[in-house]
Motif scaffolding. Sequence first.
Motif, PDB file in Angstrom:
ATOM      1  N   GLU A   6       0.833  -1.201   0.000  1.00  0.00           N
ATOM      2  CA  GLU A   6       0.000   0.000   0.000  1.00  0.00           C
ATOM      3  C   GLU A   6       0.872   1.257   0.000  1.00  0.00           C
ATOM      4  O   GLU A   6       1.993   1.246   0.511  1.00  0.00           O
ATOM      5  CB  GLU A   6      -0.903   0.043   1.240  1.00  0.00           C
ATOM      6  N   SER A   7       0.312   2.330  -0.538  1.00  0.00           N
ATOM      7  CA  SER A   7       0.976   3.632  -0.499  1.00  0.00           C
ATOM      8  C   SER A   7      -0.080   4.713  -0.585  1.00  0.00           C
ATOM      9  O   SER A   7      -1.256   4.429  -0.873  1.00  0.00           O
ATOM     10  CB  SER A   7       1.973   3.767  -1.651  1.00  0.00           C
ATOM     11  N   GLY A   9      -0.815   7.037   1.911  1.00  0.00           N
ATOM     12  CA  GLY A   9      -1.307   7.574   3.169  1.00  0.00           C
ATOM     13  C   GLY A   9      -0.590   8.861   3.540  1.00  0.00           C
ATOM     14  O   GLY A   9       0.383   9.258   2.911  1.00  0.00           O
ATOM     15  N   LEU A  20      -5.370   6.234  -1.913  1.00  0.00           N
ATOM     16  CA  LEU A  20      -4.487   5.135  -1.566  1.00  0.00           C
ATOM     17  C   LEU A  20      -4.344   4.200  -2.757  1.00  0.00           C
ATOM     18  O   LEU A  20      -5.286   4.017  -3.526  1.00  0.00           O
ATOM     19  CB  LEU A  20      -5.033   4.346  -0.375  1.00  0.00           C
ATOM     20  N   THR A 117      -0.958   1.367   5.303  1.00  0.00           N
ATOM     21  CA  THR A 117      -0.498   2.743   5.146  1.00  0.00           C
ATOM     22  C   THR A 117      -1.324   3.620   6.077  1.00  0.00           C
ATOM     23  O   THR A 117      -2.544   3.468   6.175  1.00  0.00           O
ATOM     24  CB  THR A 117      -0.607   3.197   3.675  1.00  0.00           C
TER      25      THR A 117
END
Length: 123
Positions: A6-7, A9, A20, A117
């Motif tokens: 995940e990225s 945040g 996200l 995240t």
Amino acid sequence: QVQLVESGGGLVQAGGSLRLSCAASGRTFSSYAMAWFRQAPGKQREFVGSISWGGSTTSYADSVKGRFTISRDNAKNTVYLQMNSLKPGDTALYYCAAKRGSRSSRSAEYDYWGQGTQVTVSS
């Protein structure tokens, strides 16, 4: 095997937006239903929303309905969570998850999870 990262945040003011992303490894990404969950400090992990393997069907928790949108790009092996009109109550660690077959709101049914995240919404 599917690995999820995940990225996107961060820290945002109430009323703001974040998107996200969840990047998946593996050549069979398009066969997995995907979901987002979140967990706030001291609380249980809760369902946010899910999307079918083809992207045609989505569902959301009542708390985010009308504000959050899930989408996916199978060519990029990525699922997204667009979050608008954010509230302090949305502050949590957000996870994406994958499962074969149909969508579910039950975390126990998901086989693969990312590391999460952090999303922090200030008032």
